[in-house]
Design an enzyme around this catalytic site. Sequence first.
Site, PDB file in Angstrom:
ATOM      1  N   THR A   1       3.676  -0.749   3.978  1.00  0.00           N
ATOM      2  CA  THR A   1       2.340  -0.825   5.109  1.00  0.00           C
ATOM      3  C   THR A   1       1.841  -1.887   3.244  1.00  0.00           C
ATOM      4  O   THR A   1       1.779  -1.557   2.194  1.00  0.00           O
ATOM      5  CB  THR A   1       1.264   0.306   4.979  1.00  0.00           C
ATOM      6  OG1 THR A   1       2.602   1.040   6.114  1.00  0.00           O
ATOM      7  CG2 THR A   1       0.285   0.228   5.021  1.00  0.00           C
TER       8      THR A   1
ATOM      9  N   LEU B   1       0.905  -1.033  -0.433  1.00  0.00           N
ATOM     10  CA  LEU B   1       0.092  -0.487  -0.200  1.00  0.00           C
ATOM     11  C   LEU B   1       1.339   1.145  -0.125  1.00  0.00           C
ATOM     12  O   LEU B   1       0.488   2.389  -0.778  1.00  0.00           O
ATOM     13  CB  LEU B   1      -1.246  -0.329   1.187  1.00  0.00           C
ATOM     14  CG  LEU B   1      -1.739  -0.797   1.013  1.00  0.00           C
ATOM     15  CD1 LEU B   1      -2.989  -1.022   2.689  1.00  0.00           C
ATOM     16  CD2 LEU B   1      -3.343  -0.788  -0.230  1.00  0.00           C
TER      17      LEU B   1
ATOM     18  N   LYS C   1       1.704  -3.522   9.317  1.00  0.00           N
ATOM     19  CA  LYS C   1       2.232  -2.351   8.865  1.00  0.00           C
ATOM     20  C   LYS C   1       3.634  -3.126   9.706  1.00  0.00           C
ATOM     21  O   LYS C   1       3.500  -4.041  10.897  1.00  0.00           O
ATOM     22  CB  LYS C   1       2.620  -1.157  10.022  1.00  0.00           C
ATOM     23  CG  LYS C   1       0.812  -0.758   9.469  1.00  0.00           C
ATOM     24  CD  LYS C   1       0.765   1.045  10.191  1.00  0.00           C
ATOM     25  CE  LYS C   1      -0.225   1.806   8.911  1.00  0.00           C
ATOM     26  NZ  LYS C   1      -0.077   3.059  10.397  1.00  0.00           N
TER      27      LYS C   1
ATOM     28  N   GLY D   1      10.161   4.248   3.235  1.00  0.00           N
ATOM     29  CA  GLY D   1      11.592   4.747   3.169  1.00  0.00           C
ATOM     30  C   GLY D   1      12.949   3.848   3.297  1.00  0.00           C
ATOM     31  O   GLY D   1      13.434   4.522   4.089  1.00  0.00           O
ATOM     32  N   GLY D   2      12.443   2.444   3.259  1.00  0.00           N
ATOM     33  CA  GLY D   2      13.276   1.504   3.711  1.00  0.00           C
ATOM     34  C   GLY D   2      12.911   0.946   5.230  1.00  0.00           C
ATOM     35  O   GLY D   2      13.721  -0.049   5.610  1.00  0.00           O
ATOM     36  N   PHE D   3      12.136   1.871   5.765  1.00  0.00           N
ATOM     37  CA  PHE D   3      11.897   1.603   7.415  1.00  0.00           C
ATOM     38  C   PHE D   3      10.467   0.243   6.723  1.00  0.00           C
ATOM     39  O   PHE D   3      10.905  -0.474   8.385  1.00  0.00           O
ATOM     40  CB  PHE D   3      11.924   3.063   7.761  1.00  0.00           C
ATOM     41  CG  PHE D   3      12.967   3.258   9.039  1.00  0.00           C
ATOM     42  CD1 PHE D   3      12.733   2.158  10.360  1.00  0.00           C
ATOM     43  CD2 PHE D   3      13.720   3.439   8.510  1.00  0.00           C
ATOM     44  CE1 PHE D   3      13.100   2.912  11.183  1.00  0.00           C
ATOM     45  CE2 PHE D   3      14.991   3.905   9.772  1.00  0.00           C
ATOM     46  CZ  PHE D   3      14.551   3.302  11.301  1.00  0.00           C
ATOM     47  N   GLY D   4      10.373  -0.143   6.629  1.00  0.00           N
ATOM     48  CA  GLY D   4       8.940  -0.885   6.253  1.00  0.00           C
ATOM     49  C   GLY D   4       8.058  -0.284   5.124  1.00  0.00           C
ATOM     50  O   GLY D   4       8.269   0.612   4.933  1.00  0.00           O
TER      51      GLY D   4
ATOM     52  N   ASP E   1      -0.645  14.230  12.738  1.00  0.00           N
ATOM     53  CA  ASP E   1      -0.266  14.070  11.126  1.00  0.00           C
ATOM     54  C   ASP E   1      -1.409  13.972  10.802  1.00  0.00           C
ATOM     55  O   ASP E   1      -1.766  13.284   9.505  1.00  0.00           O
ATOM     56  CB  ASP E   1       0.027  13.033  11.022  1.00  0.00           C
ATOM     57  CG  ASP E   1       1.153  12.904   9.635  1.00  0.00           C
ATOM     58  OD1 ASP E   1       1.245  14.713   8.872  1.00  0.00           O
ATOM     59  OD2 ASP E   1       1.737  12.070   8.683  1.00  0.00           O
TER      60      ASP E   1
END
Length: 677
Positions: free
Chosen positions: A51, A42, A67, A46-49, A165
């Site tokens: 979704t 989805l 996630k 940025g490379g951190f994981g 956010d």
Amino acid sequence: MICCLNPDCPNPLNPESNKLCQTCSTPLIPLLRNRFRVIRVLSDEGGFGRTYLSQDVDKLNERCVIKQLAPKFQGTWSQKKAMELFAEEAKRLQELGEHPQIPTLMAYFEQDHCMYLVQQFINGENLLKELQQKKIYRDREIQAILLDLLPILKFIHDRGVIHRDLKPENIIRRHIDGRLSLIDFGSSKQFTARVNNKIGTSIGSHGYSPIEQIRDGKAYPSSDLFGLGATCFHLLTGISPFQLWMEHGYGWVANWRQYLRSPINAELEHVFDKLLQKDIQHRYQSADEVIRELTQKQSLLQPLSGKSATKLPITQTKYLPKKFSVLRSLVLVSAVTLLFGFGDSWYQQFQSIQTILSSRLSKPHHRQGNSEAVLGQPPKISLGNIALANTLKSTENSVLSVAISPDGQIIASNSDRTIKLWNLATGESISTLNGHSQKVNVVDITPDGRTLVSGSDDNTIKVWNIATGKQIHTLIGHSDSIHALVISRDGKTIVSGSDDNTIKVWNLATGQHIRTLVGHQFWVRSIAISPDAKTLASGSFDKTIKLWNLTKGYTIRTLVSAKTITSLAISPDGKILASANRDRTIKLWNIVTGEEIITLAGHANTVTSISFSPDGNTLASASRDRTIKLWNIATGEEIITLAGHNNTVTSVSFSPDGKTLVSGSEDRTIKIWRVSG
């Protein structure tokens, strides 16, 4: 297809037969935790994981969102901090998921050195996509969006959580009912921002987040209110606050009016002014303040009786989904539920139907007759001594509440902002009552059958003459939505429960407010009055049931539950209190002593409504599992399960003679079941 879970894989989709990813050679995992099938990506963090959109194979392939946290900096402070934040996110969702407009946490676990958080899939469209399709929002639609989102913000702020956010992408309008859901409470996006910044201050999205959040890393309830204002500004003008921030910094908020396509009403302009203040001291400090200012003028104009007041907007728009096709109307059970957001694939529908058929084969008393339906003329489905006699189609809106007149001739149901009256015998629509300015949540009919009472999201209760369809009174006093109403058996008293955490007692004949009962810490969503009108039971999302002396207004005792209370009913003899809650069970209590008698278990999802038969021997329960169950009160045994609705069953009610059971559902239908024998 099977999806590769390497967050750096540029092409993660693979054929089902592959054992290794054809792009990056990472071993493929068919089922996470032997339960969740990952369908597709989805979003990328940025490379951190990533979704992912997924399916829960333990729940008929119900859709869910997974996630993933896969930090690259193993063994570092960054990894430790990211994992702490991910765990905090799961804990927040576990608590906040009690709110019906926030995704529910389904699972949280570690596998193959990655952390996974599984939450409810909200089947709908975010407001950014809606804006791109809709192009223009008007004053009333913006006001409706504010009034739908502000109670959610109040809910999370009361629990010490700041979203940080708010923006159109993080607000989804649900296809099923048009209500807004708030998503993304941090997870990977926050982790990425915190880890990449040494002091962890850059949280949120530029343009939507206020200066104290971006510059100082500090966030308060009023910080979310700025984000809400910027979001609504974007929808109203079509101009991205991020673009304005890039060009003007925070200077644009002082001149926001110049970007309007056309003038807006003075009240909304004033609200925008206070939401978009650069200095936090000049901004609204709580969601309650904004709600009061948005509703105060309309409340003052609302009459005590007679004509309806200035209407507040609703959140639904003309861009909501159209009617189901004829072919899908013939499917007995669909795979869409509000709580879990099932998808619409034929495979999922087949799975649901197969499960129900299997259940019927295993229970001989769940017999079904001719299943060949003619559109508009449903078959008579025999289920032991219960028969489905008719199905009434209620326009395009979910049916949240049904009530039957004492003579058994009329059904009343909500239909968005209106109430519909139906002829129970023929299924024909008799009349529509107009007057509420927002969604109607609950209806009830007086014991003499002459008067109908309705409660709404517009914070009012209306009393109607059933014969003429005219308003008799409008009862004003609650400061939030009304979801619970009950009329005493002597027809003299109305009691209402509200999301303002209070219960109010009213004189039905005069419309005068008698007293307010205060004690619950959260929404009051269910109430019941004993036959002698001396005892009131109230159930709340604070996980308590309170028994009150209705005559004098004091608390008799408080019963504590493990989950939020969703429905209450008192037996005709006044001796037993039945309560339903989100743990899928129904509890029977001795109303005099407060002792628990028995727990009824069998539903596969939250029980939404319960009703005693007039003789007190049977209890009917409705559930999000799309079924109705009848229970033997003496033994606690399940008598029968009625399957026929294809979405959450929201309301169930026996006729006064006990020969008819009526159910309402989010599938937009009312079903009439005949009881024989």
